[in-house]
Motif scaffolding. Structure first.
Motif: not given
Length: 329
Positions: A56-59, A66-71, A278-282
Motif C-alpha cells: 500500500n503506497d498510502l499506508i 499509519a496511525e489513523m489506519f491503526y486507530l 479515515l474513509m477518505n484517506a483510504m
C-alpha cells in the motif's frame, strides 16, 4: 469499605470459578495479539508479526496515515465488533449467575446475618458485576496503547476512552439482567431479557436513523444508494419522525455509546480522529473530513446519548433494588 472489598473479592472468585471466564479472557488475549501483530514496513501493511504483507503506497511505515489506519482498526473492528458485541455477550453469560445464585436459598441469608443493609448489599453486588467488563476492557486497552507506541511510535492515551464507554454500554444491559434475575431467579430468563432489550435498542436506532435521513436529508437509503424524495414526501417523513424516534429515546443507546469513541480519539494528542477522514484517506489518500457523514454520526450529543441511557438504567436499578429489599431469603 471492607464490606465492599469483600463482596468484590467474592464476585471475582465466583467469576474465576466459571470456565467461561477463562475462555473469554483467552479469546480476548488472542484478539489483542492479532491486533498487536499488525504493523507497517516500507511497502505497506504487515500482519501476523511479518508473516504476511499487503502493499500500500498510502499506508506504510512513516506515513501520516499509519496511525489513523491503526486507530481505525481499533475503533471499528476491535471496539465496534469484538468489545461491543462478542465480548459483551460472553460477559453477560459469565456474569448472569451472580444475582440468581446469590439469591438461592441460604446464600443471601448468610450474608444478611452480618451488619449490612439490604440496599447497600444490593448496590455492592451490582457494582461487583461490572468488575468483569472493567477488567477485560482495561487490559485490552492497555495492550492497544502499547501496540500503537510500538507500531507507529506515539503514545495515545485517548484509546482508554474505550474503558468507560464499553462499561457504560455493558451496564445498560446488566441492569436489565439484574432486574429480571431478581424477579425470576432464572439465569436463562435474565440473559434472554438482556438480549431482547439489546436487539430492541438496535431496531429502534435503525428506525430512528432511517426516519432522520428521510426527514432531514430528504433521501432514503436503498440497495442501489440513497434515493432522493420530493418536498412533499420529506414533509410527510418529518411529521412521522417524532413517532419513529420514540423507541430510540426511551431505550438505551448501546451502539451510539460505543460510537462516542470516534469523537474522543485523537491523533498526536491534538488532531481529531474522524471516521470520514479515515474513509477518505483510504480512497483518495487525503484525510479530508466529510461534513455530511460527520453530521450523521454526531447528530446526537454525547450528553443526550449517555444521560438518557443512564435514565433507563436508573429506573431498572431502582426497581431491582426495591425487589431485592422486599424478597424473602
Amino acid at each position: 469499605m471492607r464490606q465492599f472489598v469483600a463482596i468484590l473479592i467474592d464476585a471475582l472468585r465466583l467469576l474465576r470459578a466459571k470456565a467461561l471466564f477463562w475462555i473469554t479472557l483467552g479469546i480476548s488475549a488472542v484478539a489483542a495479539l492479532l491486533y498487536l501483530s499488525i504493523g507497517f514496513d516500507e511497502n505497506g501493511i504487515t500482519y501476523l508479526f511479518g508473516a504476511g504483507s499487503l502493499e500500500n503506497d498510502l499506508i506504510r511505515k512513516g506515513s501520516p496515515l499509519a496511525e489513523m489506519f491503526y486507530l481505525g482498526i481499533f475503533s471499528t473492528v476491535i471496539v465496534g465488533v469484538w468489545l461491543s458485541w462478542v465480548a459483551v455477550i460472553l460477559a453477560l453469560i459469565t456474569c448472569s449467575p451472580i444475582f440468581p445464585e446469590f439469591m438461592a436459598e441460604g446464600s443471601a441469608g448468610s450474608v444478611l446475618c452480618k451488619p449490612i443493609s439490604r440496599l447497600r448489599l444490593f448496590f455492592f453486588k451490582y457494582l461487583s458485576g461490572l468488575l468483569f467488563a472493567v477488567l477485560q476492557t482495561a487490559v485490552f486497552s492497555l495492550i492497544v496503547f502499547i501496540a500503537i507506541r510500538w507500531r507507529v511510535g506515539t503514545w495515545n492515551p485517548s484509546v482508554f476512552w474505550a474503558v468507560p464507554l464499553i462499561v457504560l454500554m455493558f451496564s445498560y444491559l446488566w441492569s436489565v439482567m439484574v432486574a429480571v434475575g431478581i424477579r425470576t431467579r432464572s439465569v436463562m430468563a435474565s440473559v434472554l431479557a438482556a438480549l431482547v432489550v439489546w436487539f430492541g435498542a438496535w431496531i429502534a436506532k435503525s428506525v430512528e436513523e432511517f426516519g432522520w435521513m428521510a426527514s432531514e436529508m430528504g433521501e432514503v437509503p436503498t440497495a442501489q444508494g440513497n434515493m432522493p424524495m420530493t418536498a412533499e414526501e420529506q414533509q410527510q417523513w418529518q411529521d412521522r419522525y417524532p413517532a419513529l424516534s420514540a423507541g430510540y429515546k426511551l431505550l438505551p443507546k448501546t451502539s451510539d455509546t460505543v460510537a462516542l469513541l470516534n469523537r474522543y480519539i485523537t491523533i498526536e494528542g491534538s488532531r481529531d480522529f474522524s471516521m470520514s477522514q479515515l474513509m477518505n484517506a483510504m480512497t483518495t489518500g487525503e484525510a479530508q473530513r466529510d461534513q455530511e457523514l460527520d453530521r450523521t454520526l454526531t447528530r446526537h450529543s454525547a450528553a443526550f446519548i449517555i444521560w438518557s441511557s443512564l435514565g433507563f438504567e436508573a429506573v431498572l436499578v431502582a426497581f431491582a433494588a426495591w425487589s431485592f429489599c422486599r424478597r424473602d431469603f
